[in-house]
Write a protein that holds these residues in place. Structure first.
Motif, short mmCIF file in Angstrom:
data_model
loop_
_atom_site.label_atom_id
_atom_site.label_comp_id
_atom_site.label_asym_id
_atom_site.label_seq_id
_atom_site.Cartn_x
_atom_site.Cartn_y
_atom_site.Cartn_z
N THR A 34 0.81 -1.22 0.00
CA THR A 34 0.00 0.00 0.00
C THR A 34 0.84 1.27 0.00
OG1 THR A 34 -0.06 -0.15 2.38
CG2 THR A 34 -1.93 -1.06 1.19
N ALA A 35 2.17 1.13 0.17
CA ALA A 35 3.00 2.32 0.34
C ALA A 35 3.13 3.11 -0.95
CB ALA A 35 4.39 1.91 0.81
N ALA A 36 3.39 4.43 -0.79
CA ALA A 36 3.61 5.30 -1.94
C ALA A 36 5.09 5.21 -2.31
CB ALA A 36 3.22 6.73 -1.60
N SER B 228 2.50 9.09 6.77
CA SER B 228 1.39 9.00 5.82
C SER B 228 1.74 8.22 4.57
CB SER B 228 0.91 10.40 5.45
OG SER B 228 1.83 10.97 4.56
N GLY C 16 0.27 4.12 4.15
CA GLY C 16 -1.10 3.67 3.98
C GLY C 16 -1.67 3.01 5.22
N LYS D 243 -1.13 7.06 9.62
CA LYS D 243 -1.97 8.20 9.28
C LYS D 243 -2.29 9.02 10.53
CE LYS D 243 -3.91 10.01 5.74
NZ LYS D 243 -3.14 10.18 4.52
N VAL E 246 -1.34 12.95 11.29
CA VAL E 246 -2.20 14.06 11.70
C VAL E 246 -1.67 14.69 13.00
CG1 VAL E 246 -4.53 14.70 12.38
CG2 VAL E 246 -4.19 13.08 10.56
N VAL F 242 1.18 17.09 12.48
CA VAL F 242 0.79 18.43 12.08
C VAL F 242 0.47 19.26 13.32
CG1 VAL F 242 -0.81 19.77 10.71
CG2 VAL F 242 -0.11 17.55 9.94
N GLU G 196 -0.32 6.57 -2.13
CA GLU G 196 -0.54 5.48 -1.18
C GLU G 196 -1.94 4.89 -1.37
OE1 GLU G 196 -1.22 6.59 2.83
OE2 GLU G 196 -2.30 8.37 2.25
N THR G 197 -2.16 3.69 -0.83
CA THR G 197 -3.49 3.12 -0.76
C THR G 197 -3.84 3.07 0.72
OG1 THR G 197 -2.86 1.73 -2.58
CG2 THR G 197 -4.90 1.18 -1.47
N GLN G 198 -4.83 3.85 1.10
CA GLN G 198 -5.13 3.91 2.52
C GLN G 198 -5.99 2.72 2.93
OE1 GLN G 198 -6.05 7.85 3.84
NE2 GLN G 198 -7.32 7.09 5.48
N ALA H 248 -5.25 20.72 10.00
CA ALA H 248 -4.85 19.36 10.36
C ALA H 248 -5.86 18.34 9.87
CB ALA H 248 -4.68 19.26 11.87
N GLU H 249 -7.14 18.73 9.85
CA GLU H 249 -8.19 17.82 9.39
C GLU H 249 -8.01 17.45 7.93
OE1 GLU H 249 -10.64 16.27 11.08
OE2 GLU H 249 -9.54 17.04 12.80
N PHE I 189 -5.49 16.57 6.46
CA PHE I 189 -4.52 15.52 6.22
C PHE I 189 -5.11 14.12 6.35
CE2 PHE I 189 -2.06 19.23 7.31
CZ PHE I 189 -1.14 19.23 6.28
N ARG I 190 -6.39 14.03 6.70
CA ARG I 190 -6.97 12.70 6.89
C ARG I 190 -7.30 12.02 5.57
NH1 ARG I 190 -8.12 11.86 12.21
NH2 ARG I 190 -8.31 13.76 13.42
N THR I 191 -7.30 12.78 4.50
CA THR I 191 -7.67 12.21 3.22
C THR I 191 -6.54 11.33 2.65
OG1 THR I 191 -8.12 12.81 0.94
CG2 THR I 191 -6.94 14.38 2.23
N PRO I 192 -6.86 10.29 1.87
CA PRO I 192 -5.80 9.48 1.27
C PRO I 192 -5.08 10.24 0.17
CG PRO I 192 -7.92 8.76 0.48
CD PRO I 192 -8.19 9.75 1.56
N GLY I 193 -3.95 9.69 -0.28
CA GLY I 193 -3.19 10.36 -1.34
C GLY I 193 -2.00 11.06 -0.75
N SER I 194 -1.17 10.27 -0.05
CA SER I 194 -0.14 10.84 0.79
C SER I 194 0.80 11.86 0.14
CB SER I 194 0.68 9.73 1.40
OG SER I 194 1.97 10.14 1.64
N LEU J 212 -0.16 15.51 0.00
CA LEU J 212 -0.46 16.25 1.22
C LEU J 212 0.82 16.77 1.83
CD1 LEU J 212 -3.13 13.94 2.67
CD2 LEU J 212 -3.40 16.04 1.43
#
Lengths: 71, 286, 226
Positions: free
Chosen positions: B60-62, B110, B113, B118, B122, B125, C47-49, C190-191, C193-198, C201
């Motif tokens: 799953t990693a980027a 992040s 994955g 994750k 957060v 930040v 990434e795949t979350q 900060a909120e 950053f919760r979305t996938p697609g590292s 971000l």
């Protein structure tokens, strides 16, 4: 020998070579800084990838898929 | 001395002493908590051990970001060693390196994955919002010493005496920053055990060893900056003693405090920063 | 001619008409860091979350669709380049423009996702960024009015600080703080950053932290306490 191993061997030799170059020929200071910044981390990382142990093929797939759930 | 040799030697010393100090801190913490604790060289052994462990990269990693971010963390701390002990350059650069380190923490979390990573991302930040004001201690040093150059600050201190006594609140602020970067710290919300290992969760095997090397260098460098900027010109043994004493104090604090919840941790750090900045400016004006 | 800024020597300047880029070791390092991160982002997969499924033991993967991926990568590269530009520019107005661009692009990067709470926080951040652009430009123009120049190199050689310069720099700082979403405004950010697609971000966080470091340098150059 897969692609990752070959790339890291090349990177390892190049980075060690550039460090030796800077050690022996003592070039201008900004060149030394650049070589130090790039080569020291790259040499350690590529050394790690070259030397790391690999599991057998069947386990490998499972670890890659669910690293934080299984094993 | 040959410049490259100087850099290599300093990086190696930073790594070696840094990991011994982290080991020492764990030992002291264990003794306070009534445990025998691991040997002092345990952190060093762990770092080396991870290099020969079996490694795999999660699906799953980027990629290649997932690997590159660990290398970036190493690069910036090598830059810190060059800017610090080797050339005694700009203090502002150390600030920049520290902020990039926060970005590295954030993204190591992040990029994998994993939900734990994750969460840690957060939190990174949040904690960046608290630790960057703490680093604003540099402004106070600038207001007092009139320069941002480490060697000029050392010169200033050899004439006017250590800054520790003239701007004590700033020193406390920096100490809180060191405390928040230490292992098992009450402010270490990015690595809290409630999210396994935080941003390091998915970096196992050799990448973990690699991350731990930069962690050791980071710890050494923070202590070095504190001792240099607040205590002035020191001899080598004095540096060693100072680092051991600081690590011991940090270990005492960490052994007796639980990890705070993220909001409390951030509020506490921000309060320290606010009191530190406002108090120092008031003290400078008097 | 040896010019020093905050105790570190200038390595070189790149005169581009009115816009002068100058480099100290500090600027050069941050410029290089911004470019390297941008490059890594440009070549990375996303990434795949993994999220736990509610009510069962399974988990599901959240992937980023290709179209969205391309769009966000484009915005992330723009943001990275703007950050790199803001690190080396020696022109105050240029700096504020770069900051403004970063604010807009940051909203765009998360604006393409399909999670309602993330979009909500992006909307709130957008409001703050819009409000903050006023003090940002007013601060820069007050400094221009007080000193007669927007070149940071020229301001660096001034020997005095007037109260108007101090006021201008406070406004500038307020503007940058709102635009990049730090300290009092970070909660909305900060909120996001919760979305996938590292990797995309990353650039949001990177740009805001680097801009803050840079603005501290600029404020210290403008206000001389001695």
């Amino acid at each position: 020998m897969d692609k990752l191993k070959i790339i890291s061997w090349v990177l390892f030799i190049v980075s060690i070579g550039s460090i030796l170059f800077a050690l022996i020929f003592n070039p201008a200071s900004w060149i030394v800084y650049t070589i130090a910044l790039v080569s020291i981390p790259v040499s350690v990382l590529s050394f790690g990838i070259v030397g790391m142990a690999k599991g057998n093929k069947d386990d490998e797939e499972g670890k890659r898929r669910e690293p934080f759930i299984g094993y | 001395m040959n410049l490259m040799l100087n850099i290599l030697l300093n990086v190696f010393i930073a790594f070696f002493i840094g990991s011994i100090l982290i080991g020492l801190q764990r030992k002291i913490m264990a003794r306070i908590q009534g445990r025998p604790g691991p040997p002092v060289i345990q952190h060093l052994l762990h770092t080396l051990k991870f290099f020969i462990k079996e490694s795999a990269f999660p699906k799953t990693a980027a990629m290649p970001f997932y690997v590159a971010i660990t290398a970036m963390l190493f690069v910036i701390w090598v830059a810190a060693v060059i800017d610090g002990p080797v050339t005694e350059g700009s203090l502002l650069l150390i600030f920049a390196i520290y902020t990039i380190q926060k970005i590295g923490e954030h993204n190591a979390g992040s990029s994998s994955g994993s939900p734990y990573g994750k969460m840690s991302c957060v939190r990174a930040v949040y904690s960046a919002a608290a630790e960057v004001p703490l680093f604003a201690v540099l402004i106070i040093i600038y207001l007092k010493a009139g320069t941002m150059n480490i060697s000029s600050i050392i010169n200033y201190q050899s004439i006017h005496g250590p800054l520790l006594f003239t701007i004590p609140l700033a020193a406390i602020m920096f100490f809180v920053l060191i405390l928040s970067k230490s292992q098992y710290s009450p402010f270490a919300i990015t690595k809290g055990k409630d999210i396994v290992s935080g941003y390091e969760t998915e970096h196992f095997g050799l990448l973990r060893g690699y991350l731990m090397i930069s962690e050791s260098i980071a710890w050494y460098m923070l202590l070095w900056v504190f001792l240099t900027v607040f205590l002035g010109p020191l001899s080598l043994p004095a540096y060693l003693i100072g680092m051991v004493v600081l690590s011991a104090i940090v270990a005492f604090i960490n052994a007796v405090t639980p990890i705070l919840n993220p909001n409390h941790s951030v509020m506490m750090q921000v309060s320290f920063a606010f009191i530190g900045i406002a108090g120092s400016i008031v003290l400078l004006m008097i | 001619m040896v010019v020093s800024i905050l105790g570190s020597q200038i390595i070189g300047i790149i005169p581009l008409g009115d816009i002068v880029f100058y480099m100290t070791s500090f600027n050069l390092f941050m410029f290089a860091a911004a470019l390297v991160f941008t490059f890594i982002i440009a070549i990375s997969k996303t990434e795949t979350q993994i999220e736990a499924e509610f009510g069962s033991l399974g988990d599901r993967e959240i992937k980023v669709a290709k179209k969205e991926f391309k769009f966000r990568r484009f915005l992330a590269i723009i943001c990275g380049l703007a950050t790199a530009g803001a690190m080396v520019t020696g022109d105050l107005f240029d700096f504020t423009l770069f900051v403004c661009l970063i604010g807009i692009v940051n909203i765009g990067i998360v604006g393409a996702v399909k999670q309602v709470d993330v979009l909500d926080s992006a909307f709130q951040y957008g409001l703050i960024a819009m409000i903050a652009s006023t003090p940002l430009f007013v601060g820069a123009s007050l400094i221009l009015a007080a000193t007669g120049t927007i070149s940071i190199l020229a301001i660096n050689s001034l020997t005095y600080t007037t109260p108007m310069m101090l006021f201008g720099s406070i406004l500038l700082f307020l503007g940058v703080a709102g635009e990049t979403g730090v300290a009092p405004f970070f909660a909305t950010k900060a909120e996001m950053f919760r979305t996938p697609g590292s990797p995309f971000l990353l650039i949001i966080h990177l740009s805001s932290l680097l801009i803050i470091v840079r603005v501290i340098e600029i404020l210290l150059i403008i206000n001389k306490p001695f």
